[in-house]
Design an enzyme around this catalytic site. Structure first.
Site, PDB file in Angstrom:
ATOM      1  CD  GLU A 270      13.978   1.625  10.003  1.00  0.00           C
ATOM      2  OE1 GLU A 270      14.306   2.740  10.768  1.00  0.00           O
ATOM      3  OE2 GLU A 270      14.172   0.772  10.492  1.00  0.00           O
TER       4      GLU A 270
ATOM      5  N   GLY B 178       7.225   5.779   7.801  1.00  0.00           N
ATOM      6  CA  GLY B 178       6.501   6.846   8.031  1.00  0.00           C
ATOM      7  C   GLY B 178       6.609   7.710   9.215  1.00  0.00           C
ATOM      8  CB  SER B 179       4.389  10.054  10.935  1.00  0.00           C
ATOM      9  OG  SER B 179       3.244   9.246  11.272  1.00  0.00           O
ATOM     10  CG  ASN B 180       8.435   8.461  15.591  1.00  0.00           C
ATOM     11  OD1 ASN B 180       8.718   8.914  14.758  1.00  0.00           O
ATOM     12  ND2 ASN B 180       8.643   7.951  16.737  1.00  0.00           N
TER      13      ASN B 180
ATOM     14  CB  CYS C 285      13.459   9.606   8.288  1.00  0.00           C
ATOM     15  SG  CYS C 285      14.461   8.294   7.227  1.00  0.00           S
TER      16      CYS C 285
ATOM     17  CE  LYS D 181      -1.376   3.189   2.490  1.00  0.00           C
ATOM     18  NZ  LYS D 181      -1.691   4.375   1.352  1.00  0.00           N
TER      19      LYS D 181
ATOM     20  CD  GLN E 222       5.015  16.799   5.093  1.00  0.00           C
ATOM     21  OE1 GLN E 222       4.534  15.817   5.619  1.00  0.00           O
ATOM     22  NE2 GLN E 222       6.038  17.202   5.666  1.00  0.00           N
TER      23      GLN E 222
ATOM     24  CB  VAL F  77       1.034   6.413  11.117  1.00  0.00           C
ATOM     25  CG1 VAL F  77       0.802   5.151  10.332  1.00  0.00           C
ATOM     26  CG2 VAL F  77       0.171   7.486  10.883  1.00  0.00           C
ATOM     27  N   GLY F  78       3.517   4.831  12.972  1.00  0.00           N
ATOM     28  CA  GLY F  78       4.485   3.843  13.118  1.00  0.00           C
ATOM     29  C   GLY F  78       3.923   3.114  14.412  1.00  0.00           C
TER      30      GLY F  78
HETATM   31  N1  LIG Z   1      10.657   8.401   8.216  1.00  0.00           N
HETATM   32  C1  LIG Z   1      10.267   8.938   7.129  1.00  0.00           C
HETATM   33  O1  LIG Z   1      10.868   8.578   6.099  1.00  0.00           O
HETATM   34  C2  LIG Z   1       9.076   9.532   6.869  1.00  0.00           C
HETATM   35  C3  LIG Z   1       8.739  10.356   7.980  1.00  0.00           C
HETATM   36  N2  LIG Z   1       7.175  10.992   7.620  1.00  0.00           N
HETATM   37  C4  LIG Z   1       6.791  11.916   8.893  1.00  0.00           C
HETATM   38  O2  LIG Z   1       5.372  11.934   9.001  1.00  0.00           O
HETATM   39  C5  LIG Z   1       4.845  13.282   8.783  1.00  0.00           C
HETATM   40  C6  LIG Z   1       3.587  12.898   8.294  1.00  0.00           C
HETATM   41  O3  LIG Z   1       3.650  12.405   6.913  1.00  0.00           O
HETATM   42  P1  LIG Z   1       2.481  11.280   6.126  1.00  0.00           P
HETATM   43  O4  LIG Z   1       2.780  11.135   4.820  1.00  0.00           O
HETATM   44  O5  LIG Z   1       1.250  12.084   6.941  1.00  0.00           O
HETATM   45  O6  LIG Z   1       3.101   9.976   7.046  1.00  0.00           O
HETATM   46  P2  LIG Z   1       2.177   8.631   7.755  1.00  0.00           P
HETATM   47  O7  LIG Z   1       2.946   8.185   8.710  1.00  0.00           O
HETATM   48  O8  LIG Z   1       0.988   9.188   7.685  1.00  0.00           O
HETATM   49  O9  LIG Z   1       2.229   8.181   6.249  1.00  0.00           O
HETATM   50  C7  LIG Z   1       3.189   6.701   5.864  1.00  0.00           C
HETATM   51  C8  LIG Z   1       2.306   5.613   5.361  1.00  0.00           C
HETATM   52  O10 LIG Z   1       1.288   5.136   6.101  1.00  0.00           O
HETATM   53  C9  LIG Z   1       0.114   5.234   5.804  1.00  0.00           C
HETATM   54  N3  LIG Z   1      -0.717   5.151   6.841  1.00  0.00           N
HETATM   55  C10 LIG Z   1      -1.769   6.482   7.264  1.00  0.00           C
HETATM   56  N4  LIG Z   1      -2.398   6.153   8.270  1.00  0.00           N
HETATM   57  C11 LIG Z   1      -2.280   4.723   8.500  1.00  0.00           C
HETATM   58  C12 LIG Z   1      -2.768   3.936   9.539  1.00  0.00           C
HETATM   59  N5  LIG Z   1      -3.767   4.294  10.348  1.00  0.00           N
HETATM   60  N6  LIG Z   1      -2.454   2.519   9.522  1.00  0.00           N
HETATM   61  C13 LIG Z   1      -1.658   2.113   8.412  1.00  0.00           C
HETATM   62  N7  LIG Z   1      -1.003   2.929   7.741  1.00  0.00           N
HETATM   63  C14 LIG Z   1      -1.270   4.085   7.534  1.00  0.00           C
HETATM   64  C15 LIG Z   1       0.108   6.108   4.657  1.00  0.00           C
HETATM   65  O11 LIG Z   1      -0.862   6.343   3.932  1.00  0.00           O
HETATM   66  P3  LIG Z   1      -1.438   7.322   3.055  1.00  0.00           P
HETATM   67  O12 LIG Z   1      -0.636   8.474   3.080  1.00  0.00           O
HETATM   68  O13 LIG Z   1      -1.911   7.104   1.855  1.00  0.00           O
HETATM   69  O14 LIG Z   1      -2.819   7.795   3.717  1.00  0.00           O
HETATM   70  C16 LIG Z   1       1.381   5.904   3.955  1.00  0.00           C
HETATM   71  O15 LIG Z   1       1.337   4.998   3.213  1.00  0.00           O
HETATM   72  C17 LIG Z   1       5.912  13.912   7.896  1.00  0.00           C
HETATM   73  O16 LIG Z   1       5.879  15.266   8.242  1.00  0.00           O
HETATM   74  C18 LIG Z   1       7.316  13.303   8.708  1.00  0.00           C
HETATM   75  O17 LIG Z   1       7.654  13.890   9.705  1.00  0.00           O
HETATM   76  C19 LIG Z   1       6.666  11.008   6.725  1.00  0.00           C
HETATM   77  C20 LIG Z   1       7.033  10.077   5.570  1.00  0.00           C
HETATM   78  C21 LIG Z   1       8.311   9.431   5.738  1.00  0.00           C
HETATM   79  O1  LIG Z   2      18.969   9.145   3.343  1.00  0.00           O
HETATM   80  C1  LIG Z   2      18.194   8.300   2.770  1.00  0.00           C
HETATM   81  O2  LIG Z   2      19.004   8.087   1.622  1.00  0.00           O
HETATM   82  C2  LIG Z   2      17.299   7.694   3.124  1.00  0.00           C
HETATM   83  C3  LIG Z   2      16.127   8.445   3.850  1.00  0.00           C
HETATM   84  C4  LIG Z   2      15.227   7.769   4.399  1.00  0.00           C
HETATM   85  O3  LIG Z   2      14.901   6.530   4.467  1.00  0.00           O
HETATM   86  C5  LIG Z   2      13.784   8.398   4.430  1.00  0.00           C
HETATM   87  O4  LIG Z   2      13.872   9.583   4.544  1.00  0.00           O
HETATM   88  O5  LIG Z   2      12.785   7.731   4.796  1.00  0.00           O
END
Ligand SMILES: NC(=O)C1=CN([C@@H]2O[C@H](COP(=O)(O)OP(=O)(O)OC[C@H]3O[C@@H](n4cnc5c(N)ncnc54)[C@H](OP(=O)(O)O)[C@@H]3O)[C@@H](O)[C@H]2O)C=CC1
Ligand SMILES: O=C(O)CCC(=O)C(=O)O
Length: 487
Positions: free
Chosen positions: A255, A233-235, A289, A180, A336, A237-238
């Site tokens: 992650e 993704g975000s903390n 990240c 997904k 964002q 949701v993670g």
């Molecule tokens: N570590 C990293 O690399 C990342 C960190 N982030 C952080 O997160 C913040 C918000 O970004 P955002 O895109 O909203 O990140 P999210 O954590 O919301 O999104 C990451 C993934 O999780 C999915 N998701 C959202 N809600 C759920 C849920 N309840 N259960 C399972 N999966 C879910 C999203 O789906 P969908 O988006 O399709 O709804 C997307 O595919 C950023 O500002 C940043 O701080 C974001 C992206 C990457």
């Molecule tokens: O620095 C990179 O190349 C990877 C970063 C990464 O995994 C992320 O932002 O989610």
């Protein structure tokens, strides 16, 4: 440079077929440099399609697992070749869909090709160890088996590399996959899936279902037939993903965020430190990240470093990443952009001094996009939001220190522990940094971002679920160990 002008509708990929969602609902994926530009239309799927995808994955996995590693690897080599041939088109889609500049998008797509080839080769490498038994008539060894069905939940910031660094190891070790992708970059992901399809991956082994995180993401987490979940993704949701997987005994890997520091010691080569800081903080508009968000600078060289840094920040060209000469693209979406602007406001309110930037860019070239100035604050104290929370935008906090020990203490004074970097020529400072930094990635005289695909990647503290991705480390998540005793 070619820009697509027709708007294509992208379907789910389930059991080897491209199918529309039964919801009949779709959503447009827009260009953050120009929201009038629709990159593609994607499906807003339901649990029904998710169930179909998981069913297909479950029923294809036995035959997939029964292939030899080299046979599975052959599909990955073929996918790599196809992706390589489509490099320009897929990179352009990425730039249009989430904004990073075309050279960055090409670099990421090339990285996707290399990751596929790396894991294709993994199909020929060892899967276990022989361990001496205390019984001299017995043979004891370990073997590894796939988890079964792996659910991949990927973010938008690396729309090619992250899905591939999760899917490729899952597949090579004999798992089937349901991905997904983030809705934001589902078109780019669909194009990657097309490469696997063209390579002839057997029906059901790889499936993609697009839709919202709360329905399809959450559905994957809760699905009784999904044996492992890998998430970036975000903390916020993670943590929900981890709790949901744990509740039903599924394996999970998370992650998440970072608040990555760079220490600039008094003996640092300042030109190299400035270059690394700029690249770490502002490439991909700070949406990594591993991005640099705090620079902790020795008092003796503080003013000199600041002056050199600001000179270089002034040279950054912001705009549509498809255009030549643009160094930094837009924020990936309005949310964002607003997050970054709200942190800038918080920085001002809490008493930090804004040195440069701080504004949304306006004017003909910018009004239809989500452009923001690269921003630098000084007089930042560790209790401020901009020193503690992940911003995921082009915002940098400068912090002046008097001693090396103080620098390390401040660098560690956050809940995250993903990446940390130091610029110094002194071996003792390097060794102390390597020993005392609470971070999964330690970088010496190199920027905080930048990950090599053959090395373990992941963080300490709240940056990850304490597992590692990529390189050989991926094997730990995507397989289970069997200890075998034969007599
Ligand atoms: N570590 C990293 O690399 C990342 C960190 N982030 C952080 O997160 C913040 C918000 O970004 P955002 O895109 O909203 O990140 P999210 O954590 O919301 O999104 C990451 C993934 O999780 C999915 N998701 C959202 N809600 C759920 C849920 N309840 N259960 C399972 N999966 C879910 C999203 O789906 P969908 O988006 O399709 O709804 C997307 O595919 C950023 O500002 C940043 O701080 C974001 C992206 C990457
Ligand atoms: O620095 C990179 O190349 C990877 C970063 C990464 O995994 C992320 O932002 O989610």
């Amino acid at each position: 440079m070619t820009v697509e002008t027709t708007t294509k509708t992208y379907l789910n990929f389930i059991n080897g077929k491209w199918e529309a969602s039964s919801s009949g609902k779709t959503v447009a994926s827009n260009n953050p440099s120009n929201r009038d530009d629709v990159v593609g239309i994607i499906q807003v799927s339901t649990k029904e399609e998710l169930d179909q995808a998981v069913f297909a994955a479950k029923h294809s996995q036995k035959a997939w697992k029964a292939l030899t590693g080299s046979e599975r690897g052959a599909y990955l080599y073929k996918t790599a070749d196809i992706l390589e041939n489509r490099m320009d088109e897929i990179a352009e889609t990425m730039t249009r869909e989430m904004g990073k500049t075309l050279p960055e998008a090409k670099g990421e797509t090339a990285r996707g090709v290399a990751i596929l080839r790396y894991y294709a080769g993994e199909g020929m490498r060892k899967v276990g160890d022989v361990i001496p038994s205390t019984d001299n008539k017995a043979l004891m060894f370990t073997s590894r088996v796939p988890l079964g069905v792996v659910g991949v939940i990927s973010p938008w910031n690396f729309p090619v590399a992250i899905p591939i660094w999760k899917m490729a190891p899952a597949l090579i070790y004999g798992n089937s996959v349901v991905i997904k992708p983030a809705q934001e970059t589902a078109v780019t992901c669909a194009k990657v899936i097309e490469c696997f399809e063209k390579a002839g991956i057997p029906d059901g082994v790889l499936n993609m279902v697009t839709g919202s995180g709360s329905v399809i993401g959450q559905g994957l987490v809760e699905h009784p037939d999904v044996n492992g979940i890998t998430f970036t993704g975000s903390n916020e949701v993670g943590k929900m993903v981890g709790q949901g997987a744990l509740a039903r005994g599924a394996k999970y890997q998370l992650e998440m965020g970072g608040k990555n520091p760079v220490i600039v010691a008094a003996d640092a080569d300042l030109d190299i430190a400035v270059e690394g800081t700029i690249s770490g903080a502002f490439r991909s508009t700070g949406q990594k990240c591993t991005a640099t968000s705090r620079v902790i600078i020795a008092g003796e060289i503080y003013e000199k470093f600041k002056e050199k840094l600001l000179e270089k920040v002034k040279e950054i060209t912001v705009g549509n990443g498809m255009e030549d000469g643009i160094w930094m693209g837009p924020s990936a979406n309005e949310s964002q952009l607003n997050t970054a602007l709200s942190y800038i406001e918080a920085g001002k309110q809490e008493g930090a001094t804004l040195l440069i930037g701080g504004n949304r860019l306006t004017g003909a070239a910018y009004d239809k996009g989500y452009f923001i100035e690269p921003t630098v604050f000084e007089n930042v104290t560790t209790d401020m939001k901009i020193a503690q929370e992940e911003i995921f935008g082009p915002v940098l906090a400068l912090i002046q220190v008097n001693t090396f020990e103080e620098a390390i203490t401040i660098a560690n004074d956050v809940k995250f522990g993903l990446s940390a970097s130091i610029y110094t020529k002194d071996i003792q400072s390097m060794l102390s940094f390597i020993e005392n930094m609470e971070a999964g990635l330690i970088r010496v005289n190199a920027e905080s971002a930048g990950v090599e695909l053959q090395a373990p990647f992941g963080g300490m503290k709240q940056s990850s679920s304490h597992s590692r991705e990529q390189g050989e480390a991926a094997k730990e998540f995507f397989t289970a160990i069997k200890t075998v005793f034969v007599k």
